[in-house]
Design an enzyme around this catalytic site. Sequence first.
Site, mmCIF file in Angstrom:
data_model
loop_
_atom_site.group_PDB
_atom_site.id
_atom_site.type_symbol
_atom_site.label_atom_id
_atom_site.label_comp_id
_atom_site.label_asym_id
_atom_site.label_seq_id
_atom_site.Cartn_x
_atom_site.Cartn_y
_atom_site.Cartn_z
ATOM 1 N N LYS A 13 2.068 -3.259 -10.448
ATOM 2 C CA LYS A 13 0.825 -3.734 -11.072
ATOM 3 C C LYS A 13 0.604 -3.047 -12.426
ATOM 4 O O LYS A 13 0.338 -3.694 -13.437
ATOM 5 C CB LYS A 13 -0.387 -3.455 -10.155
ATOM 6 C CG LYS A 13 -0.257 -4.061 -8.761
ATOM 7 C CD LYS A 13 -1.475 -3.778 -7.888
ATOM 8 C CE LYS A 13 -1.714 -2.325 -7.525
ATOM 9 N NZ LYS A 13 -0.695 -1.749 -6.612
ATOM 10 N N ARG A 88 -9.859 -4.659 -3.706
ATOM 11 C CA ARG A 88 -8.993 -4.214 -2.614
ATOM 12 C C ARG A 88 -9.593 -4.500 -1.252
ATOM 13 O O ARG A 88 -8.966 -4.182 -0.234
ATOM 14 C CB ARG A 88 -8.819 -2.697 -2.714
ATOM 15 C CG ARG A 88 -7.579 -2.263 -3.447
ATOM 16 C CD ARG A 88 -7.694 -0.758 -3.611
ATOM 17 N NE ARG A 88 -6.437 -0.105 -3.505
ATOM 18 C CZ ARG A 88 -5.701 0.254 -4.565
ATOM 19 N NH1 ARG A 88 -6.090 -0.002 -5.778
ATOM 20 N NH2 ARG A 88 -4.569 0.869 -4.389
ATOM 21 N N ARG A 127 8.588 8.582 -8.963
ATOM 22 C CA ARG A 127 7.902 8.271 -10.226
ATOM 23 C C ARG A 127 7.272 9.505 -10.864
ATOM 24 O O ARG A 127 6.689 10.334 -10.191
ATOM 25 C CB ARG A 127 6.817 7.242 -9.872
ATOM 26 C CG ARG A 127 5.794 6.971 -10.915
ATOM 27 C CD ARG A 127 4.898 5.833 -10.485
ATOM 28 N NE ARG A 127 3.999 6.172 -9.397
ATOM 29 C CZ ARG A 127 3.084 5.360 -8.903
ATOM 30 N NH1 ARG A 127 2.960 4.133 -9.374
ATOM 31 N NH2 ARG A 127 2.301 5.752 -7.934
ATOM 32 N N ARG A 161 1.691 12.099 -9.585
ATOM 33 C CA ARG A 161 0.417 11.893 -8.891
ATOM 34 C C ARG A 161 0.430 12.617 -7.555
ATOM 35 O O ARG A 161 1.411 12.556 -6.826
ATOM 36 C CB ARG A 161 0.181 10.395 -8.674
ATOM 37 C CG ARG A 161 -0.399 9.744 -9.913
ATOM 38 C CD ARG A 161 -0.448 8.233 -9.848
ATOM 39 N NE ARG A 161 -0.915 7.670 -8.588
ATOM 40 C CZ ARG A 161 -1.028 6.357 -8.379
ATOM 41 N NH1 ARG A 161 -0.709 5.495 -9.341
ATOM 42 N NH2 ARG A 161 -1.448 5.899 -7.229
ATOM 43 N N ARG A 172 -1.249 4.555 2.202
ATOM 44 C CA ARG A 172 -1.675 3.582 1.186
ATOM 45 C C ARG A 172 -1.172 2.172 1.524
ATOM 46 O O ARG A 172 -1.884 1.195 1.362
ATOM 47 C CB ARG A 172 -1.165 4.022 -0.195
ATOM 48 C CG ARG A 172 -1.955 5.229 -0.740
ATOM 49 C CD ARG A 172 -1.202 6.017 -1.794
ATOM 50 N NE ARG A 172 -0.834 5.234 -2.956
ATOM 51 C CZ ARG A 172 0.062 5.638 -3.871
ATOM 52 N NH1 ARG A 172 0.665 6.808 -3.745
ATOM 53 N NH2 ARG A 172 0.332 4.876 -4.895
#
Length: 217
Positions: A13, A88, A127, A161, A172
């Site tokens: 996204k 969401r 990431r 993160r 998640r």
Amino acid sequence: MDIILLGPPGAGKGTQAARLVADRGMVQLSTGDMLREAVKAGTEVGRKAKAVMDAGELVSDAIVSAIIGERLDTLDEGTGAIFDGYPRTRPQAEALDLLLAERGRKLDYVIELEVDEDALVERITGRFTCATCGAGYHDTFKRPKVEGTCDVCGSHDFKRRPDDNAETVRTRMAEYRAKTAPILPFYEARGLVRRVDGMADIDEVTQAIEAILDGKA
Ligand code: AP5
Ligand code: MG
Ligand code: ZN
């Protein structure tokens, strides 16, 4: 034109939103980014959100819809919004309809990035980003050209993160399946949903999204 990018954690996204911003002058409204900014700034919202985000659970509907409303107020009528990570839940989807209607805006498309969840864990846990300019990297797929130096700005400072660990990613994903995926029928009933293969190359995904926005797909 206002659109929603919908997909589980790591679907791309944020990656795709950044491209639409660069290519089309749209504005990215990422509730995840806004909440991380609030945490960093130590605001009241940030203090409430931090533990919830670190656990991979969802922040309250009232908080996120309020921050989206504030951001929408800063947009010109003609500037398109890309909703990234919002809505969401069903209450957030209903709140968004109201926020848009109050501002004379309407939703054009809901683009679902279809992905294979198992591949996403690797995407997310590898990431990292440049702490100075925000450029994105990956341990396996995209290392800096010179080890430890940002390709874009030359910084040596990188960050990850806190919610990008394998355990939190599973939570998640479960939150996405339980609360977010069920909002698709709400938009399907209005003919707004378009599906894109999120496992394709990043460029191909962008092309597929742009074809939809150009009315060619
Ligand atoms: P948020 O920041 O929205 O995180 P998320 O939804 O879990 O999604 P990510 O940002 O991890 O993934 P992405 O889809 O943007 O993928 P990316 O482009 O980075 O939310 C974080 C937390 O905030 C939530 O858990 C919740 O607590 C809270 N929150 C936020 N919004 C909320 C809301 N509305 N309500 C309640 N709580 C909320 O890509 C991932 C990686 O894959 C990158 O390394 C990228 O380079 C790579 N990649 C991307 N596309 C491809 C491709 N096609 N091929 C190969 N690699 C790719
Ligand atoms: Mg993101
Ligand atoms: Zn940089």
